[in-house]
Design an enzyme around this catalytic site. Structure first.
Site, PDB file in Angstrom:
ATOM      1  N   TYR B 129      27.621 -43.909   1.371  1.00 25.75           N
ATOM      2  CA  TYR B 129      27.976 -44.480   0.120  1.00 25.75           C
ATOM      3  C   TYR B 129      28.463 -43.764  -1.064  1.00 25.75           C
ATOM      4  O   TYR B 129      27.656 -42.798  -1.534  1.00 25.75           O
ATOM      5  CB  TYR B 129      27.278 -45.758   0.133  1.00 25.75           C
ATOM      6  CG  TYR B 129      27.311 -46.407  -0.841  1.00 25.75           C
ATOM      7  CD1 TYR B 129      28.279 -47.448   0.693  1.00 25.75           C
ATOM      8  CD2 TYR B 129      27.986 -46.621  -1.828  1.00 25.75           C
ATOM      9  CE1 TYR B 129      29.324 -48.755  -0.562  1.00 25.75           C
ATOM     10  CE2 TYR B 129      29.282 -47.488  -2.230  1.00 25.75           C
ATOM     11  CZ  TYR B 129      29.391 -48.730  -1.957  1.00 25.75           C
ATOM     12  OH  TYR B 129      30.758 -49.320  -2.119  1.00 25.75           O
ATOM     13  N   ASN B 213      26.663 -50.031  -6.513  1.00 25.34           N
ATOM     14  CA  ASN B 213      25.559 -51.433  -7.320  1.00 25.34           C
ATOM     15  C   ASN B 213      25.203 -52.131  -6.420  1.00 25.34           C
ATOM     16  O   ASN B 213      24.110 -52.151  -5.982  1.00 25.34           O
ATOM     17  CB  ASN B 213      27.236 -52.458  -7.854  1.00 25.34           C
ATOM     18  CG  ASN B 213      27.940 -52.809  -6.196  1.00 25.34           C
ATOM     19  OD1 ASN B 213      27.699 -53.098  -5.341  1.00 25.34           O
ATOM     20  ND2 ASN B 213      29.052 -52.850  -6.435  1.00 25.34           N
ATOM     21  N   SER B 236      19.171 -45.156 -14.908  1.00 27.53           N
ATOM     22  CA  SER B 236      18.303 -44.080 -15.055  1.00 27.53           C
ATOM     23  C   SER B 236      17.860 -43.593 -16.344  1.00 27.53           C
ATOM     24  O   SER B 236      18.108 -44.990 -17.172  1.00 27.53           O
ATOM     25  CB  SER B 236      19.891 -43.407 -15.003  1.00 27.53           C
ATOM     26  OG  SER B 236      19.735 -42.145 -14.598  1.00 27.53           O
ATOM     27  N   GLN B 258      22.482 -39.320 -21.841  1.00 26.01           N
ATOM     28  CA  GLN B 258      21.922 -40.328 -20.536  1.00 26.01           C
ATOM     29  C   GLN B 258      22.481 -42.224 -20.688  1.00 26.01           C
ATOM     30  O   GLN B 258      23.297 -42.874 -19.986  1.00 26.01           O
ATOM     31  CB  GLN B 258      20.530 -40.632 -21.020  1.00 26.01           C
ATOM     32  CG  GLN B 258      19.218 -41.348 -19.111  1.00 26.01           C
ATOM     33  CD  GLN B 258      20.134 -40.263 -18.042  1.00 26.01           C
ATOM     34  OE1 GLN B 258      19.806 -38.928 -18.539  1.00 26.01           O
ATOM     35  NE2 GLN B 258      19.565 -41.645 -16.900  1.00 26.01           N
ATOM     36  N   HIS B 261      26.210 -43.440 -19.804  1.00 24.96           N
ATOM     37  CA  HIS B 261      25.978 -43.781 -17.935  1.00 24.96           C
ATOM     38  C   HIS B 261      26.183 -45.304 -17.418  1.00 24.96           C
ATOM     39  O   HIS B 261      26.942 -45.846 -17.111  1.00 24.96           O
ATOM     40  CB  HIS B 261      24.582 -42.850 -17.304  1.00 24.96           C
ATOM     41  CG  HIS B 261      25.247 -41.785 -16.514  1.00 24.96           C
ATOM     42  ND1 HIS B 261      25.598 -41.356 -15.903  1.00 24.96           N
ATOM     43  CD2 HIS B 261      24.188 -40.953 -16.538  1.00 24.96           C
ATOM     44  CE1 HIS B 261      25.560 -40.064 -15.519  1.00 24.96           C
ATOM     45  NE2 HIS B 261      24.764 -40.001 -16.195  1.00 24.96           N
ATOM     46  N   GLU B 326      12.429 -40.690 -14.637  1.00 28.97           N
ATOM     47  CA  GLU B 326      13.321 -39.634 -13.686  1.00 28.97           C
ATOM     48  C   GLU B 326      13.487 -38.336 -14.487  1.00 28.97           C
ATOM     49  O   GLU B 326      13.466 -37.631 -13.549  1.00 28.97           O
ATOM     50  CB  GLU B 326      14.819 -40.387 -13.777  1.00 28.97           C
ATOM     51  CG  GLU B 326      15.655 -39.669 -12.890  1.00 28.97           C
ATOM     52  CD  GLU B 326      17.113 -41.123 -12.921  1.00 28.97           C
ATOM     53  OE1 GLU B 326      17.334 -41.560 -14.093  1.00 28.97           O
ATOM     54  OE2 GLU B 326      17.896 -40.801 -11.951  1.00 28.97           O
ATOM     55  N   HIS B 327      14.175 -38.459 -15.546  1.00 30.54           N
ATOM     56  CA  HIS B 327      14.314 -36.580 -16.427  1.00 30.54           C
ATOM     57  C   HIS B 327      13.439 -37.468 -17.280  1.00 30.54           C
ATOM     58  O   HIS B 327      12.767 -37.562 -18.014  1.00 30.54           O
ATOM     59  CB  HIS B 327      15.766 -37.243 -16.354  1.00 30.54           C
ATOM     60  CG  HIS B 327      16.935 -37.228 -15.459  1.00 30.54           C
ATOM     61  ND1 HIS B 327      17.856 -38.705 -15.977  1.00 30.54           N
ATOM     62  CD2 HIS B 327      17.676 -36.849 -14.949  1.00 30.54           C
ATOM     63  CE1 HIS B 327      18.243 -38.718 -14.750  1.00 30.54           C
ATOM     64  NE2 HIS B 327      18.486 -37.649 -14.073  1.00 30.54           N
ATOM     65  N   ASP B 360      22.557 -32.072 -13.896  1.00 26.96           N
ATOM     66  CA  ASP B 360      23.483 -33.519 -13.261  1.00 26.96           C
ATOM     67  C   ASP B 360      24.334 -32.466 -11.957  1.00 26.96           C
ATOM     68  O   ASP B 360      25.480 -33.364 -11.098  1.00 26.96           O
ATOM     69  CB  ASP B 360      24.004 -34.159 -14.164  1.00 26.96           C
ATOM     70  CG  ASP B 360      23.231 -34.887 -15.102  1.00 26.96           C
ATOM     71  OD1 ASP B 360      22.486 -35.082 -14.150  1.00 26.96           O
ATOM     72  OD2 ASP B 360      23.682 -35.255 -15.944  1.00 26.96           O
ATOM     73  N   GLU B 414     -13.557 -49.820  20.709  1.00 24.30           N
ATOM     74  CA  GLU B 414     -12.380 -50.949  19.740  1.00 24.30           C
ATOM     75  C   GLU B 414     -12.355 -52.365  21.266  1.00 24.30           C
ATOM     76  O   GLU B 414     -10.683 -53.093  20.159  1.00 24.30           O
ATOM     77  CB  GLU B 414     -11.331 -50.306  19.562  1.00 24.30           C
ATOM     78  CG  GLU B 414     -10.992 -49.073  18.177  1.00 24.30           C
ATOM     79  CD  GLU B 414     -10.039 -48.399  17.623  1.00 24.30           C
ATOM     80  OE1 GLU B 414      -9.247 -48.475  18.264  1.00 24.30           O
ATOM     81  OE2 GLU B 414     -10.721 -47.861  16.508  1.00 24.30           O
ATOM     82  N   HIS B 419      -7.025 -47.663  27.855  1.00 26.77           N
ATOM     83  CA  HIS B 419      -6.508 -46.700  26.673  1.00 26.77           C
ATOM     84  C   HIS B 419      -8.064 -45.090  26.904  1.00 26.77           C
ATOM     85  O   HIS B 419      -8.116 -44.574  27.914  1.00 26.77           O
ATOM     86  CB  HIS B 419      -7.904 -46.220  25.642  1.00 26.77           C
ATOM     87  CG  HIS B 419      -5.958 -47.537  24.392  1.00 26.77           C
ATOM     88  ND1 HIS B 419      -5.691 -48.643  24.682  1.00 26.77           N
ATOM     89  CD2 HIS B 419      -5.503 -46.352  23.795  1.00 26.77           C
ATOM     90  CE1 HIS B 419      -4.624 -48.193  23.332  1.00 26.77           C
ATOM     91  NE2 HIS B 419      -4.839 -47.607  22.817  1.00 26.77           N
TER      92      HIS B 419
END
Lengths: 434, 434
Positions: B129, B213, B236, B258, B261, B326-327, B360, B414, B419
């Site tokens: 996307y 979005n 972010s 940052q 953005h 994140e950063h 980036d 079990e 089995h």
């Protein structure tokens, strides 16, 4: 059970229907679970206690939330020695296999002097859901807990429902053996919510794994992002590819070992010999009548089972890839020749002496595997599910001089002037005017 | 912007509020997206065309669904040469970094003769996307497409909205450069649904990644399990740890890179010097007025920015771990000493000459990183997101004799007799009677 033959008209449509067939729970639990999660988030321990009273019929104020380590140790010591040895063997082999999954860090300097790399580290805390009642499988507990411990997770908290307050000693024994740090008598969507948000004595965790019913699965799905989770799990399935040199009794038992788990499971045989297909079908019928799990196994086999006769086993491979089965048994003399061409399967069992059940317990690889065609994109549970990777980067002035101008150009093209400026200032370029 | 000081009363509560502060979109898009996905699943291409007309105001029957390879190639060739060289450099470095992420298969025989291993393989098809309009970042396209191609994905299909039918040449150029196989002019939740379910000329894919979005993010969340997805992404954030030996202008630019953005982004500075904190705050104010992105950056900084004065930088580390940013920029002379003690961060930028913006674009590590404290459990996008692992197992008669009895014991404990039987038959044990 449906029987198909690739040489017959209508095969393509019938196989499409098999691939697309939805065996997932139809129950619409989404709204219920949304409400339960919101309630636990808002009210914490009170909500968990009330939901436990409602669904598991015991009062946490009386039974206590926590099952202590001594109780788990005693359950382990109290196991019948042969069973204890079997669990020990399983745990040791699962640990050995998963230790090889530990990822390797990288840290290097490239040709222009940029230091680059990635560092793996465990999550701080993992939560493990363990079903109670009929589907209480100590093997699943080992398969979830041991990878977390191998990853280096310091705190492993387990929730398990104790209907009417009753505990399952086998589960407690497995918790002791696999190093679970905290065991709580809480189950259902409320148990998952308690792990994710924290509630009463249960501190929040970072990752929640483990099997459960439709409510548990939906709770994990909705909490994905609040915590990490293992793959959404649906009904289990097995595909067996077998030639006519197999003992039909063995193959029938393999198909039924999947069918006995749950009425939604699916067992599919591909064979190149119609007479062998008949013999397996007959053996399934005969064995069914001798199983204490007959009702479940028969329902699953009749509703979802399939025997597909192919011209030759090569023809089966693209069909297997479309099914992307959780378990794939290649019961032939040269399984590698087929395996080389398989693209999508959760776990593959090679040769006539590798029944899938070996992988459920003691072989070592994880038995938590992608179901419902998800092996197209998902993997079995592993040490990586309990770790995360931090990338890193280090430039000195000269490396920045190499990469800076391209960064400024791209940042300006993307309309991000502060990005460009953060580089340009360090390059002592003229500051961009915008 | 809030200013905190660890020595002041009330710091703990104020910092808790900062950590818990929700910056995620409050819009309740869940129901809308559920309906859109169901519609695309049921009606396919017709639904996608209708939703495209509604949201992007163009008629797919007229504009065509697909943007052909020649158009993308022409967009690349038409780039200003400096910009094209910058994109080329970025692509080459991203490719080189991600090539080191290719996982290693395992295949070994253990002490009891069991063959064990794991084999990695790419997914057949990945969907990407790519946002249109203001947030159309060619760098994001490179960061998503190149790992998929390095993983070996044969088919990479991209969807991107073209509002009013208008395409973004920079995005098409990046699609060409990074080897995207198919480009479709479809966006929004309907674009994600088309990738997951297939619609018209768009064949279904196995994994969907890429930013978008709130509708796009919710569509991916709801389709998790139908396809694989990258981590749910929120706003972010950057955390900068800086001593007073830094140029305050540099640090101010980092914080603003940052902030520009989106109004929901967060920039946080930790420093051990109150006077330096003042200088950075003043530099942020001064720089803001010169940015064409001022309105967004100012809104983000005022609403979500923070400057936190600590006694010494060591005190910052546990606070940084709670934020799990994140950063993380470590703007000191010896960043390694701090980095050794960081547990949770998506990507770390070491030293005074490593502004986050370098990461980036051209450095090589992925810029798709876990946001909103998810670095506690999640990792940046990698080659592994486009691959899956098949475990395998092979036993001969003697290996089965070693592991079989324990398997039978556990299966019986079990309550799974089929089995046990699948193993017991091969061991020529007496068949369990149940």
């Amino acid at each position: 059970m449906i029987r198909l033959d690739t040489t017959e008209p209508g095969f393509a449509e019938a196989f499409d229907a098999l691939v697309e067939g939805r065996r997932e729970s139809a129950a619409d639990v989404t709204r219920d679970v949304t409400a339960m999660l919101a309630r636990v988030k808002a009210e914490g321990a009170d909500a968990v206690a009330a939901l436990t009273l409602q669904f598991d019929r015991h009062d946490l104020a009386q039974t206590g939330w926590r099952i202590d380590a001594a109780t788990c140790a005693a359950a382990y010591e109290g196991l019948e020695p042969g069973l204890r040895a079997a669990l020990d063997l399983a745990a040791a082999r699962i640990r050995a296999y998963h230790e090889r999954q530990r990822p390797v860090d990288s840290d290097y300097v490239d040709a222009v002097g940029v230091r680059l790399g990635a560092r793996w580290s465990p999550v701080d805390a993992a939560g493990l859901y363990v079903p109670g009642g009929r589907a209480a499988y100590p093997s699943s507990l080992l398969m979830n807990a041991i990878p977390a411990k191998v990853a280096g997770v310091k705190r492993l908290a387990m929730v398990t429902p104790t209907p009417n307050g009753e505990v399952n000693p086998l589960v407690l024994a497995a918790a002791h053996l696999s190093g679970v740090d905290e065991v709580f008598r809480v189950g259902g969507a409320q148990g998952v919510a308690a792990l994710a948000y924290g509630a009463g004595p249960i501190a929040p965790v970072d990752v929640v794994t483990g099997p459960g019913n439709a409510w548990v699965a939906e709770a994990k799905r909705q909490l994905y992002g609040v915590v990490g989770i293992d793959m959404v799990a649906g009904p289990s399935e097995i595909v067996v590819v077998a030639d006519d040199a197999n003992d039909p009794e063995w193959i029938a038992a393999d198909l039924l070992s999947q069918a006995e788990h749950d009425v939604t499971t699916q067992s599919i045989l591909f064979t190149d010999d119609a007479a062998f297909a008949d013999r397996v079908a007959a053996a399934v019928e005969a064995q069914l009548t001798t199983l204490v799990t007959e009702i479940v196994a028969r329902t699953a086999w009749e509703a979802n089972g399939a025997i597909i006769v192919v011209r030759d086993l090569d023809e089966a491979l693209p069909l297997v890839d479309r099914l992307a089965p959780e378990h794939l048994q290649l019961a032939v003399d040269d399984p590698q020749a087929l395996f080389d061409r398989v693209r999508h399967a959760g776990s593959v069992f090679l040769g006539r002496h590798t029944p899938e059940a070996i992988g459920d317990y003691v072989a070592g690889p994880n038995h938590v595997l992608p179901t419902g065609r998800r092996a197209r994109f998902a993997s079995g549970l592993s040490v990586l599910d309990f770790m995360k990777r931090t990338s890193f980067l280090g430039l000195d002035e000269s490396a920045l001089a190499e990469l800076g101008p391209a960064t400024v150009a791209l940042a300006e093209a993307e309309g991000l002037p502060a990005h460009a400026r953060s580089v340009a200032l360090r390059l002592r370029l003229n500051r961009p005017e915008n």
